[in-house]
Scaffold this motif. Structure first.
Motif, mmCIF file in Angstrom:
data_model
loop_
_atom_site.group_PDB
_atom_site.id
_atom_site.type_symbol
_atom_site.label_atom_id
_atom_site.label_comp_id
_atom_site.label_asym_id
_atom_site.label_seq_id
_atom_site.Cartn_x
_atom_site.Cartn_y
_atom_site.Cartn_z
ATOM 1 N N HIS A 204 -122.968 -26.937 -59.956
ATOM 2 C CA HIS A 204 -121.769 -27.789 -58.801
ATOM 3 C C HIS A 204 -121.299 -26.684 -57.340
ATOM 4 N N ARG A 205 -121.228 -25.399 -57.847
ATOM 5 C CA ARG A 205 -120.996 -24.912 -56.732
ATOM 6 C C ARG A 205 -122.090 -24.239 -56.009
ATOM 7 N N ASP A 206 -123.273 -24.561 -56.844
ATOM 8 C CA ASP A 206 -124.779 -23.499 -56.000
ATOM 9 C C ASP A 206 -125.127 -24.899 -55.667
ATOM 10 N N LEU A 207 -124.680 -26.313 -55.871
ATOM 11 C CA LEU A 207 -124.790 -27.247 -55.148
ATOM 12 C C LEU A 207 -124.795 -27.478 -54.222
ATOM 13 N N ASN A 208 -123.227 -27.264 -53.986
ATOM 14 C CA ASN A 208 -121.781 -27.302 -53.142
ATOM 15 C C ASN A 208 -122.669 -25.843 -52.030
ATOM 16 N N ILE A 209 -123.500 -24.412 -52.234
ATOM 17 C CA ILE A 209 -123.276 -23.627 -51.094
ATOM 18 C C ILE A 209 -124.290 -24.113 -50.492
ATOM 19 N N GLY B 252 -107.922 -15.009 -48.106
ATOM 20 C CA GLY B 252 -107.929 -15.267 -46.370
ATOM 21 C C GLY B 252 -108.939 -15.526 -45.715
ATOM 22 N N LYS B 253 -110.566 -16.172 -46.673
ATOM 23 C CA LYS B 253 -111.353 -16.409 -45.886
ATOM 24 C C LYS B 253 -111.276 -17.594 -44.986
ATOM 25 N N SER B 254 -110.636 -18.144 -45.293
ATOM 26 C CA SER B 254 -109.796 -19.739 -44.057
ATOM 27 C C SER B 254 -109.454 -19.186 -42.938
ATOM 28 N N LEU C 161 -112.774 -14.159 -53.098
ATOM 29 C CA LEU C 161 -111.855 -15.379 -54.592
ATOM 30 C C LEU C 161 -110.966 -16.084 -52.884
ATOM 31 N N SER C 162 -110.830 -16.920 -53.775
ATOM 32 C CA SER C 162 -110.126 -17.609 -53.131
ATOM 33 C C SER C 162 -108.852 -17.756 -53.405
ATOM 34 N N GLY C 163 -107.813 -17.920 -52.012
ATOM 35 C CA GLY C 163 -107.138 -16.632 -51.463
ATOM 36 C C GLY C 163 -107.408 -15.442 -51.119
ATOM 37 N N LYS D 221 -109.838 -25.178 -65.040
ATOM 38 C CA LYS D 221 -110.742 -24.348 -65.851
ATOM 39 C C LYS D 221 -111.140 -23.412 -65.149
ATOM 40 N N GLU D 222 -112.274 -22.712 -65.801
ATOM 41 C CA GLU D 222 -113.234 -22.610 -64.365
ATOM 42 C C GLU D 222 -113.320 -22.024 -62.743
ATOM 43 N N PHE D 223 -111.733 -20.946 -63.430
ATOM 44 C CA PHE D 223 -111.123 -20.574 -62.019
ATOM 45 C C PHE D 223 -111.807 -19.210 -61.842
ATOM 46 N N PRO E 52 -116.929 -20.544 -47.769
ATOM 47 C CA PRO E 52 -116.081 -20.132 -49.152
ATOM 48 C C PRO E 52 -115.973 -19.665 -50.257
ATOM 49 N N ILE E 53 -115.621 -19.270 -51.686
ATOM 50 C CA ILE E 53 -116.136 -18.649 -52.399
ATOM 51 C C ILE E 53 -117.155 -18.453 -53.003
ATOM 52 N N ALA E 54 -118.197 -18.788 -53.297
ATOM 53 C CA ALA E 54 -119.918 -18.664 -53.557
ATOM 54 C C ALA E 54 -120.237 -17.134 -54.290
ATOM 55 N N PRO E 55 -119.421 -17.684 -55.103
ATOM 56 C CA PRO E 55 -119.413 -16.155 -56.193
ATOM 57 C C PRO E 55 -120.966 -15.923 -56.916
ATOM 58 N N VAL F 273 -115.389 -28.841 -46.541
ATOM 59 C CA VAL F 273 -116.813 -28.720 -46.582
ATOM 60 C C VAL F 273 -116.119 -30.112 -48.997
ATOM 61 N N ARG F 274 -115.419 -28.662 -48.738
ATOM 62 C CA ARG F 274 -115.052 -30.167 -50.409
ATOM 63 C C ARG F 274 -115.049 -31.643 -50.461
ATOM 64 N N LYS F 275 -114.150 -31.311 -49.333
ATOM 65 C CA LYS F 275 -113.954 -32.998 -48.493
ATOM 66 C C LYS F 275 -114.951 -33.380 -48.318
ATOM 67 N N ARG G 292 -101.477 -17.945 -52.478
ATOM 68 C CA ARG G 292 -100.286 -19.326 -51.767
ATOM 69 C C ARG G 292 -100.324 -20.737 -52.321
ATOM 70 N N LYS G 293 -101.522 -21.011 -52.595
ATOM 71 C CA LYS G 293 -101.712 -22.573 -53.560
ATOM 72 C C LYS G 293 -101.103 -22.651 -55.197
ATOM 73 N N GLY G 294 -100.855 -21.949 -55.432
ATOM 74 C CA GLY G 294 -100.489 -21.884 -56.507
ATOM 75 C C GLY G 294 -101.049 -22.282 -57.905
HETATM 76 S S1 PPS Z 1 -117.121 -22.827 -55.024
HETATM 77 O O1 PPS Z 1 -117.075 -21.924 -55.866
HETATM 78 O O2 PPS Z 1 -117.997 -21.638 -53.383
HETATM 79 O O3 PPS Z 1 -118.014 -23.339 -54.616
HETATM 80 O O4 PPS Z 1 -115.636 -23.051 -54.142
HETATM 81 P P1 PPS Z 1 -115.673 -23.594 -52.508
HETATM 82 O O5 PPS Z 1 -116.023 -24.664 -52.300
HETATM 83 O O6 PPS Z 1 -115.448 -21.958 -51.994
HETATM 84 O O7 PPS Z 1 -113.672 -24.146 -53.239
HETATM 85 C C1 PPS Z 1 -113.215 -23.841 -53.447
HETATM 86 C C2 PPS Z 1 -111.647 -23.835 -53.512
HETATM 87 O O8 PPS Z 1 -111.494 -24.432 -54.575
HETATM 88 C C3 PPS Z 1 -109.967 -24.600 -54.679
HETATM 89 N N1 PPS Z 1 -110.638 -24.804 -56.277
HETATM 90 C C4 PPS Z 1 -110.841 -23.771 -56.370
HETATM 91 N N2 PPS Z 1 -111.388 -22.528 -56.052
HETATM 92 C C5 PPS Z 1 -112.005 -21.722 -57.813
HETATM 93 N N3 PPS Z 1 -112.113 -22.130 -59.083
HETATM 94 C C6 PPS Z 1 -111.964 -23.642 -59.069
HETATM 95 N N4 PPS Z 1 -111.919 -23.916 -60.703
HETATM 96 C C7 PPS Z 1 -111.428 -24.387 -58.706
HETATM 97 N N5 PPS Z 1 -110.949 -25.149 -58.181
HETATM 98 C C8 PPS Z 1 -110.387 -25.609 -57.037
HETATM 99 C C9 PPS Z 1 -109.521 -23.399 -54.419
HETATM 100 O O9 PPS Z 1 -108.404 -24.082 -53.902
HETATM 101 C C10 PPS Z 1 -110.572 -22.790 -53.584
HETATM 102 O O10 PPS Z 1 -110.211 -22.649 -52.229
HETATM 103 P P2 PPS Z 1 -109.716 -21.291 -51.498
HETATM 104 O O11 PPS Z 1 -109.876 -21.525 -49.404
HETATM 105 O O12 PPS Z 1 -110.888 -20.517 -51.974
HETATM 106 O O13 PPS Z 1 -108.633 -20.405 -51.695
#
Ligand code: PPS
Length: 568
Positions: free
Chosen positions: A446-451, A404-406, A400-402, A523-525, A472-475, A432-434, A510-512
């Motif tokens: 988009h997530r699939d394409l990113n992964i 501790g992956k990074s 999940l986001s936050g 959305k879509e978090f 990445p999250i790679a859900p 990568v997203r940058k 950590r990122k609020g």
């Molecule tokens: S994915 O699903 O694998 O393509 O996601 P990823 O490229 O790892 O990007 C996740 C980081 O983008 C921020 N972010 C979000 N995450 C999840 N859902 C939504 N909607 C979203 N919007 C922005 C978030 O900071 C993720 O970073 P990490 O390092 O995972 O906390």
């Protein structure tokens, strides 16, 4: 429709002059860019390898093949050869239209006169053709995750065969092989289908099979698409060439078949028989678990070990090719030779090295004895598979986001750089997203394409002997699996699930972002308003709650050591 095994077989190509003209006209047609599997299918359709098919199956033929292993007119044909396309492309096409089929560089190979367009019942295709609706089967996985949703059917007009730059002299069409057999005066030809390197036992059994059938031998390996994870065909062909020298001169021929296998066991065996008949063979060796896909998701074999032989035997007259039983050959230490397993007396010392054991020895740089394989073959395999501690690999963090992956990924990178040796690249989610995926959002697509982009870069790094760390999250499990398949051809894929709970991630926030997601401002978090499919069998699961980052990274290091990827 009986053809003498050496008379020319009908092809779907037009003459050279017509091809030039058609090519110009086809430039204005709607175009479909063929996938690698479709290119393999098209090549064999056009050159007569799939005779009597005249194109991609129509709906009536498809339904009949799926249901009864026969075309609508009753001809035996076990495998659906279909042109799957995307919904978007299908919307622009109507039956009655011609479309240009192009290779991946845009070269027009053929024209398809579309007569049928339909949405197949994939579940039924999976169950009937592959025996189970289970994505552990590579062809079922392909059906659901790679193939398009719509099938187009119709006749093919062949313009030119797909271009190959490798092993040109070893690639022969059915008619080229038939002509070769005629020229050599070969009347009885045993085909040996393979997707693996040949070792001594294979050489012994193929030689015996040919001798027993009083026939010549055609080693006919598949170089199109085989089972994910197989030895690449470049390496295999160099191995086959080395083995070819071991047969008595002029008894054996090696020819490469650009087939895309489906690993469909019994149905595949019948299909292989038809293809070999089309290539002028009179006999074919069918082994235990022929074209078997391995285990299903319950850990059981998809097919019984002799199902393929039974089905083949049932249809061999209709196929027009005789089955030669695969005799399992074993090495008897007392006599220092190979003998058929069923002829060895009790108490004899039989030596064997399984495929898994061979891979272990290659991986760890251990001895591979001469009784098992030819030194030239072993040398090729060692070149391709240096010991694991010298190969590239990918560590793929997901969570999940936050979670501790990074942070763990960064610590791991530093530790690996401290050790030295291979170059290390970190493909962090945010980074990568940058740089790679800046235009993408967070929809499933988009997530699939990113992964997949991350997977592509990581597979290139792995191929070239480096270490890729992805975070990445790679859900989605299916996308992670696709990335695993991309990478495992070149080196190890180490999936690390950073299993920090949603509650803990949200508590840390950590990122609020969690707060914003709860308020509906993002959305879509993941975890809040979007799914996260937990890995079922990751190589490692780390739980960051109550653990130092350093310790988590160290757990990964220990795993890498245990897998032989780094030396302590
Ligand atoms: S994915 O699903 O694998 O393509 O996601 P990823 O490229 O790892 O990007 C996740 C980081 O983008 C921020 N972010 C979000 N995450 C999840 N859902 C939504 N909607 C979203 N919007 C922005 C978030 O900071 C993720 O970073 P990490 O390092 O995972 O906390």
């Amino acid at each position: 429709m009986t053809l003498s095994n050496l008379a020319p077989i009908p092809e779907l190509f037009v003459s050279h002059e017509s091809a030039q003209k058609l090519k110009h006209e086809a430039a204005n047609l709607p175009s479909w860019d063929l996938s690698p599997r479709q290119i393999c299918d098209l090549e064999l359709l056009m050159n007569g390898g799939f005779y009597p098919l005249k194109g991609f199956l129509t709906q009536a033929d498809y339904e009949s093949v799926v249901e009864n292993m026969r075309l609508a007119d009753g001809t035996l044909w076990p495998m659906p050869i279909t042109l799957d396309v995307s919904d978007a492309f299908a919307e622009t096409i109507e039956p009655g239209q011609d479309i240009a089929l192009r290779d991946q560089e845009g070269v027009i190979l053929a024209i398809l006169s579309v007569t049928d367009k339909w949405v197949p019942d994939k579940k039924r295709e999976a169950e009937k053709v592959f025996g189970a609706d289970d994505v552990a089967h590579p062809a079922v996985n392909y059906l659901y995750h790679t193939a398009g949703n719509v099938y187009l059917g119709g006749q093919i007009t062949g313009i030119q065969p797909p271009i190959h730059y490798d092993f040109k002299a070893r690639r022969e069409t059915p008619n080229e092989l038939r002509a070769f057999f005629r020229k050599m005066g070969w009347r009885r030809i045993v085909a040996f289908q393979t997707r693996n390197p040949l070792h001594r036992a294979h050489q012994e059994l193929t030689f015996r099979a040919a001798r027993e059938a009083q026939a010549n031998l055609l080693i006919h390996p598949v170089v199109g698409m085989t089972k994910p994870g197989d030895v690449d065909h470049f390496t295999r062909v160099r191995c086959y060439e080395a083995v070819l020298d071991k047969y008595p001169a002029s008894t054996t021929h090696l020819s490469l078949l650009n087939l895309a296998m489906r690993m469909a066991g019994p149905r595949e065996a019948v299909w292989h028989g038809i293809i070999r008949r089309n290539h002028g063979c009179t006999h074919m060796i069918v082994g235990r678990d022929h074209a078997g896909p391995g285990k299903n998701s319950q850990g059981e074999d998809f097919y019984g070990p002799y199902d393929a032989q039974e089905l083949f035997r049932q249809f061999q007259d209709e196929i027009g090719i005789e089955m030669v039983d695969f005799k399992q050959m074993v090495y008897v230490a007392e006599r220092a030779q190979y003998e058929p397993a069923d002829e060895v007396e009790e108490g004899a010392t039989i030596l064997n090295i399984s495929g898994t054991e061979l891979r272990r020895r290659l991986r760890e740089g251990l001895e591979i004895p001469e009784w098992f394989s030819f030194p030239e073959v072993v040398a090729e395999l060692r070149r391709r598979y240096p010991p694991r501690a010298k190969q590239g690999f990918t560590v793929f963090f997901t969570g999940l986001s936050g979670s501790g992956k990074s942070t763990i990924a960064n610590a791991l990178m530093v530790k690996l750089m401290e050790m030295g040796g291979r170059p290390v690249t970190l493909l962090d989610g945010d980074v990568v997203r940058k740089h790679l995926s800046s235009e993408l959002g967070f929809s499933k697509e988009h997530r699939d394409l990113n992964i997949r982009r991350i997977g592509f870069v990581a597979s290139e790094i792995t191929k070239n002997g480096g270490i890729a760390i992805c975070a990445p999250i790679a859900p989605y499990a299916a996308t992670r699996r696709a990335v695993r398949e991309m990478i495992e051809q070149f080196g190890a894929f180490v999936e690390v699930h950073v299993a920090t709970s949603l509650e803990e991630c949200e508590r840390r926030d950590r990122k609020g972002l969690y707060k914003l997601a709860r308020e509906g401002k993002i959305k879509e978090f993941t975890g809040i308003s979007d799914p996260y499919e937990e890995p079922e069998n990751p190589e490692l699961r780390v739980d960051t709650e109550g653990l130092e980052v350093d310790h988590c990274a160290h757990q990964v290091i220990l795993k890498l050591e245990q897998m032989g990827l780094i030396k302590a």
